[in-house]
Design a protein around this motif. Structure first.
Motif, PDB file in Angstrom:
ATOM      1  N   HIS A  27       0.845  -1.200   0.000  1.00 42.24           N
ATOM      2  CA  HIS A  27       0.000   0.000   0.000  1.00 42.24           C
ATOM      3  C   HIS A  27       0.878   1.246   0.000  1.00 42.24           C
ATOM      4  O   HIS A  27       1.706   1.431   0.877  1.00 42.24           O
ATOM      5  N   SER A  29       0.357   4.322   0.699  1.00 42.16           N
ATOM      6  CA  SER A  29       0.177   5.356   1.733  1.00 42.16           C
ATOM      7  C   SER A  29       0.531   4.872   3.124  1.00 42.16           C
ATOM      8  O   SER A  29       0.377   5.605   4.079  1.00 42.16           O
ATOM      9  N   ASP A 688      -3.143  12.777   3.405  1.00 46.15           N
ATOM     10  CA  ASP A 688      -3.384  11.404   2.956  1.00 46.15           C
ATOM     11  C   ASP A 688      -4.528  11.438   1.956  1.00 46.15           C
ATOM     12  O   ASP A 688      -5.352  12.358   1.956  1.00 46.15           O
ATOM     13  N   TRP A 689      -4.599  10.421   1.101  1.00 51.29           N
ATOM     14  CA  TRP A 689      -5.659  10.321   0.097  1.00 51.29           C
ATOM     15  C   TRP A 689      -5.782   8.870  -0.325  1.00 51.29           C
ATOM     16  O   TRP A 689      -4.778   8.192  -0.542  1.00 51.29           O
ATOM     17  N   LYS A 690      -7.028   8.372  -0.423  1.00 50.65           N
ATOM     18  CA  LYS A 690      -7.254   6.975  -0.778  1.00 50.65           C
ATOM     19  C   LYS A 690      -8.521   6.857  -1.617  1.00 50.65           C
ATOM     20  O   LYS A 690      -9.422   7.699  -1.531  1.00 50.65           O
ATOM     21  N   ARG A 691      -8.618   5.756  -2.372  1.00 51.40           N
ATOM     22  CA  ARG A 691      -9.838   5.408  -3.099  1.00 51.40           C
ATOM     23  C   ARG A 691     -10.361   4.053  -2.618  1.00 51.40           C
ATOM     24  O   ARG A 691      -9.598   3.210  -2.144  1.00 51.40           O
ATOM     25  N   VAL A 693     -12.248   2.859  -0.082  1.00 55.17           N
ATOM     26  CA  VAL A 693     -11.903   2.515   1.306  1.00 55.17           C
ATOM     27  C   VAL A 693     -13.081   1.766   1.929  1.00 55.17           C
ATOM     28  O   VAL A 693     -14.237   2.174   1.781  1.00 55.17           O
ATOM     29  N   GLN A 700      -3.933   5.281  10.781  1.00 57.89           N
ATOM     30  CA  GLN A 700      -2.780   5.464   9.902  1.00 57.89           C
ATOM     31  C   GLN A 700      -1.626   6.165  10.608  1.00 57.89           C
ATOM     32  O   GLN A 700      -1.804   7.216  11.223  1.00 57.89           O
TER      33      GLN A 700
END
Length: 754
Positions: A27, A29, A688-691, A693, A700
């Protein structure tokens, strides 16, 4: 640092795992160093395992330390070790869920009379003893209690300290600014027996100190306390603690459900994050527990009438009553300094909030000869506060808008105000958290009870406090009285008796509160004890309907039991007609004494004819001369609940690291933490940035070099799902020495129902 409630406790936030070790290692991030940080986690097993099997599972190919094995509250255990080892453990056969241990927040003398606590003293149990809670064990999981208090020492029945790991659950006293009083106050509401009396003054209090100095503890300790309470076979269990995460599946909620399975009636506060919807927090979201919101006892509310307009005043905690009905001149006197108060003798002093404490303003006004003080807010909305010492004139509060209006009116000339008192009771407290529960769409709270200006025991004396923490022990005490009267009733029947007989409340305009705000209503103990019918479960949720489900039918099931000595006739009233809805309810029937019957209640819905996302109401069953209301709830598609909640930022477990936590009740198609300059609102970058989820908790770790230069930053924590974006704003202050401070900038954006 931000403070969500007066008392801070511990909450366990669900961590969402997927494809385990490979996901962690790859991952982008997740800093690889964070995999080496030691953590504590709760492991929930699919099936029961022996102690030896658990030890083999933990030690097999890892360096994990086994800490606690839960025998009753959860089918599982806690471990300590590196994140990567914990993640490997989550992939083992037989492991249902792994969740980290984090830090979570705990959440009037007419009160007992109002709910029928005095009336039941005239009732007797099967041994011909008055109903006082005698013989009933009530567990209190909290900050411990002062068992030497003269009003509590008679009923103290021992307990455990899960913080210091001994059998002395005394409130924290020694640490400077870290002493506690919350547990003693809660215990007094349940079973004080001295200068003041609790709801069940002869119940036995078993204290479990799971929250230590400052009201802080760990998930391990709270679950261990539940575990110990199950082992001790308490009858009732009170948890006046909680957080702002609306999730039904957190391990502490699961543990409470397990306690109910063991025959314990579990009571939890709903939270103090109202009045908006979707604010109920865990463990008040536990399905089988009784979740309690806060209502007002009988209160004498001061009002002003100025130029024909009525203005409500809020007495500060500790203020003397406003007991005069006269006309007085009002005058504006700044912030309430001695210099400002030169012309207030015989007048009502209007003061602006700020700079001086409420107590100092009151004392200055008293010495200057004022008859009363009104402090208006320096920000939007109303406020409440406390006086730290006695002031012999009333000290009250009003909103900024009202105060500024009065100030402008006085600038035009003398202003006289008529004062009078109005009695109010049975209103929902603004701070009381509302439901429904996300994902399960359950009605919570189940009930409400007095939680405003509740006087009870504290170490060294007595003190009025308010919160759903004060409402829950009223219900716990009521449960003790019902258990004494009906020793063969289990948790489901006790809960049903209170809900079936509760008094539905209405607001100041006479309009009923919604079911997800008050549940079944305010408890009425005598009616609950005397009820001749039980309907279980006492509320219904018909789930979620989709637009594609033309005339889709959902069913709910209830069991009706005749607890009287006579045969009774039962029937349902026809619900009010509503477009797109069609009810199919059972025909009338009879039950003999002690007989029970399971009923199916059908609701057919044509979603294309509906124009709202959430529907609720009450089905009415006529049971002999008794009318029983069953709250119900159903939703259409994806309702407008908050997509993001429970954000916090603090130090990590390893040097030069930090950690954020946030809960996504339904997951997110896109999640991020954006940083802005607080003055220009210029976008700086993403923390932080996520898709895509998953649902649950994000936990984190972030290295210090990932943070921007020292300074003040505005954080926007956002989540997008089903076309809706929600966000929470916080300020992050990064100091030159590397220390950080995070403070909430605004309330999270909680959607209103359409």
């Amino acid at each position: 640092m931000r403070k969500l409630f007066t008392i801070t406790v511990i909450i366990l936030l669900l961590f969402s795992y997927s494809s385990a070790e490979a996901r962690l290692l790859n991952h982008p991030s997740i800093p690889k160093e964070s995999l080496d940080i030691e953590k504590v986690a709760i492991v929930v097993l699919k099936d029961e395992k022996s102690e030896q099997e658990i030890k083999r599972l933990v030690t097999s190919g890892s360096n994990l330390e086994l800490r606690q094995i839960y025998k009753y509250a959860l089918n599982g255990f806690s471990v300590k070790g590196k994140q990567i080892d914990i993640e490997r453990l989550s992939n083992q056969i037989g492991v249902s869920m792994v969740s980290p241990v984090n830090t979570y927040t705990a959440h009037a003398d007419d009160n007992i009379k109002l709910i029928g606590g005095e009336d039941v003293r005239g009732l007797f149990d099967h041994r011909n003893e008055r109903l006082t809670g005698k013989g009933v064990k009530v567990g209190v999981i909290d900050t411990g209690i002062d068992y030497n208090h003269p009003d509590l020492r008679i009923n103290y029945g021992g307990g455990q300290d899960l913080v210091d790991e001994d059998n002395d659950p005394m409130e924290t006293k020694a640490e400077a600014n870290e002493s506690t009083l919350h547990g003693t106050h809660v215990a007094g509401i349940i079973a004080a027996n001295g200068k003041i009396q609790g709801v069940a003054p002869e119940a036995t209090i078993i204290a479990y100190r799971a929250l230590g100095p400052g009201g802080s503890g760990t998930t391990e300790q709270v679950i261990a306390a539940i575990d110990q309470a199950i082992k001790d076979k308490v009858d009732i269990l009170n948890l006046s603690l909680g957080n702002n995460v609306n999730g039904p599946d957190l391990p502490i909620s699961l543990a409470l459900n397990k306690a109910v399975d063991h025959g314990i009636t579990a009571v939890a506060s709903s939270g103090n994050s109202g009045p908006r919807s979707w604010t109920v927090g865990s463990p008040g979201t536990a399905s089988k527990a009784i979740s309690v919101g806060a209502s007002t006892p009988t209160m004498k509310i001061p009002y002003l009438e100025v130029d024909g307009q009525k203005l409500r005043l809020d007495l500060l905690q500790g203020s003397v009553e406003w007991d005069f009905n006269k006309s007085y001149e009002m005058t504006f006197a700044g912030i309430g300094s001695k210099e400002d108060l030169k012309d207030v003798k015989g007048k009502i002093a209007l003061l602006e909030r700020g700079e001086l404490s409420f107590t100092k303003k009151g004392i200055n006004a008293l010495e200057a000869g004022a008859v009363a003080v009104i402090i208006y807010n320096n920000t939007k909305g109303r406020f409440s506060g406390n006086l730290e010492s006695d002031v012999s004139i009333p000290v009250t509060a009003m909103s900024n808008r009202e105060g500024e209006r009065l100030k402008k009116r006085m600038a035009k000339g003398k202003l006289f105000a008529s004062t009078y008192i109005m009695e109010e009771k049975d209103l929902l407290a603004d701070f009381s958290s509302r439901g429904p529960v996300t994902s399960t769409w359950e009605i919570k709270p189940d009930l409400v009870a007095p939680g405003v200006a509740i006087n009870s025991t504290v170490p060294g004396g007595y003190l009025p406090l308010q919160g759903t923490s004060m409402a829950a022990p009223h219900v716990a005490g009521a449960c003790a009285l019902i258990k004494q009267a009906h020793p063969d009733w289990g948790p489901e029947k006790i809960k049903a008796s209170l809900m079936n007989t509760a008094k539905p409340l209405v607001n100041k305009k006479g309009k009923s509160y919604r079911t997800y705000e008050q549940g079944a209503g305010r408890i009425q103990i005598e009616q609950a004890i005397k009820t001749e019918t039980l309907v279980m479960p006492a509320s219904l949720q018909f789930g979620k309907f989709q637009l594609s489900d033309r005339m889709h039918e959902h069913s709910g099931f209830v069991t009706v039991e005749n607890t009287s000595l006579n045969s009774q006739r039962y029937s349902f009233s026809v619900p009010p007609a509503e477009n797109g809805l069609s009810w199919q309810l059972p025909l009338s029937f009879y039950l003999k004494p002690g007989e029970k019957k399971r009923l199916e209640l059908k609701l057919a819905v044509d979603p294309t004819m509906l124009n709202k996302k959430l529907y609720d109401g009450n089905l009415v069953m006529n049971a002999g001369s008794q009318e029983i209301k069953l709250p119900y709830l159903y939703v259409l598609e994806e309702p407008n609940y908050p997509r993001v909640m429970g954000f916090s930022f603090g130090k990590g477990d390893k040097k030069d690291t930090f950690r954020y936590e946030v809960y996504l009740p339904g997951g997110a198609e896109e999640f991020g933490i954006a940083m802005f300059d607080p003055e220009s609102l210029r976008f700086i970058g993403f923390l932080d940035w996520k898709r895509e989820v998953g649902k649950g908790q994000i936990l984190q770790e972030i290295k210090s070099e990932q943070l921007p230069q020292p300074g003040l930053y505005l954080l926007k924590v956002f989540a997008k799902k089903s076309g809706k974006e929600d966000s929470i704003e916080s300020y992050l202050h990064i100091q030159p020495n590397g220390q950080i401070e995070e403070q909430s900038a605004s309330m999270q954006n909680i959607g209103k129902f359409d």
